[in-house]
Design a protein around this motif. Sequence first.
Motif, PDB file in Angstrom:
ATOM      1  N   GLU A   9       7.966 -22.043 -27.817  1.00 22.38           N
ATOM      2  CA  GLU A   9       7.025 -20.969 -27.504  1.00 22.38           C
ATOM      3  C   GLU A   9       5.931 -21.523 -26.596  1.00 22.38           C
ATOM      4  O   GLU A   9       5.480 -22.658 -26.775  1.00 22.38           O
ATOM      5  CB  GLU A   9       6.387 -20.410 -28.777  1.00 22.38           C
ATOM      6  N   SER A  26       9.945 -17.839 -19.596  1.00 20.70           N
ATOM      7  CA  SER A  26      11.278 -17.584 -20.145  1.00 20.70           C
ATOM      8  C   SER A  26      12.299 -18.564 -19.571  1.00 20.70           C
ATOM      9  O   SER A  26      13.136 -19.108 -20.306  1.00 20.70           O
ATOM     10  CB  SER A  26      11.683 -16.146 -19.847  1.00 20.70           C
ATOM     11  N   HIS A  34       2.167 -20.331 -24.857  1.00 23.27           N
ATOM     12  CA  HIS A  34       1.065 -19.364 -24.759  1.00 23.27           C
ATOM     13  C   HIS A  34      -0.058 -20.006 -23.944  1.00 23.27           C
ATOM     14  O   HIS A  34      -0.463 -21.134 -24.239  1.00 23.27           O
ATOM     15  CB  HIS A  34       0.546 -18.981 -26.149  1.00 23.27           C
ATOM     16  N   ASP A  79      13.938 -23.819 -30.819  1.00 19.51           N
ATOM     17  CA  ASP A  79      13.152 -22.777 -30.155  1.00 19.51           C
ATOM     18  C   ASP A  79      11.900 -23.398 -29.549  1.00 19.51           C
ATOM     19  O   ASP A  79      11.486 -24.502 -29.918  1.00 19.51           O
ATOM     20  CB  ASP A  79      12.768 -21.676 -31.145  1.00 19.51           C
ATOM     21  N   LYS A 129      11.761 -22.035 -21.080  1.00 16.63           N
ATOM     22  CA  LYS A 129      12.275 -22.048 -22.457  1.00 16.63           C
ATOM     23  C   LYS A 129      13.792 -22.253 -22.457  1.00 16.63           C
ATOM     24  O   LYS A 129      14.304 -23.105 -23.189  1.00 16.63           O
ATOM     25  CB  LYS A 129      11.902 -20.736 -23.147  1.00 16.63           C
TER      26      LYS A 129
END
Length: 108
Positions: free
Chosen positions: A41, A24, A43, A39, A27
């Motif tokens: 992401e 987080s 993973h 944005d 980001k």
Amino acid sequence: IVEGHKVYELVYEAYEEYTKKRFSEIKEEMKKKYKDLIDLEIHHVINAMKPGEDVLLIMGLGRGRKDAIDAVKETLELVKHTTGIWKLEIRDDGEYWVVAGNTRVKKE
């Protein structure tokens, strides 16, 4: 083949609470730094994997490709070096923790 030895398996472990928090933070850092980044992401697999299997996905959405690509590149390095994810290589000469990118330490 790593350091002349066959790698059979890679075991990824994580300090999940810290890693989620760090993802987080990364980001938000990237969105502040790269103004055209809309944005991001991240993973990462936490499991036993075979060499060559996909373990990390970083997606950047931007108004232009430069900021998105640069953010993804920087995020990759931050994930490798600043999160609570550890990798154990199981190879023909023993088991080694991979730390600080490419340093290997034999598991005791």
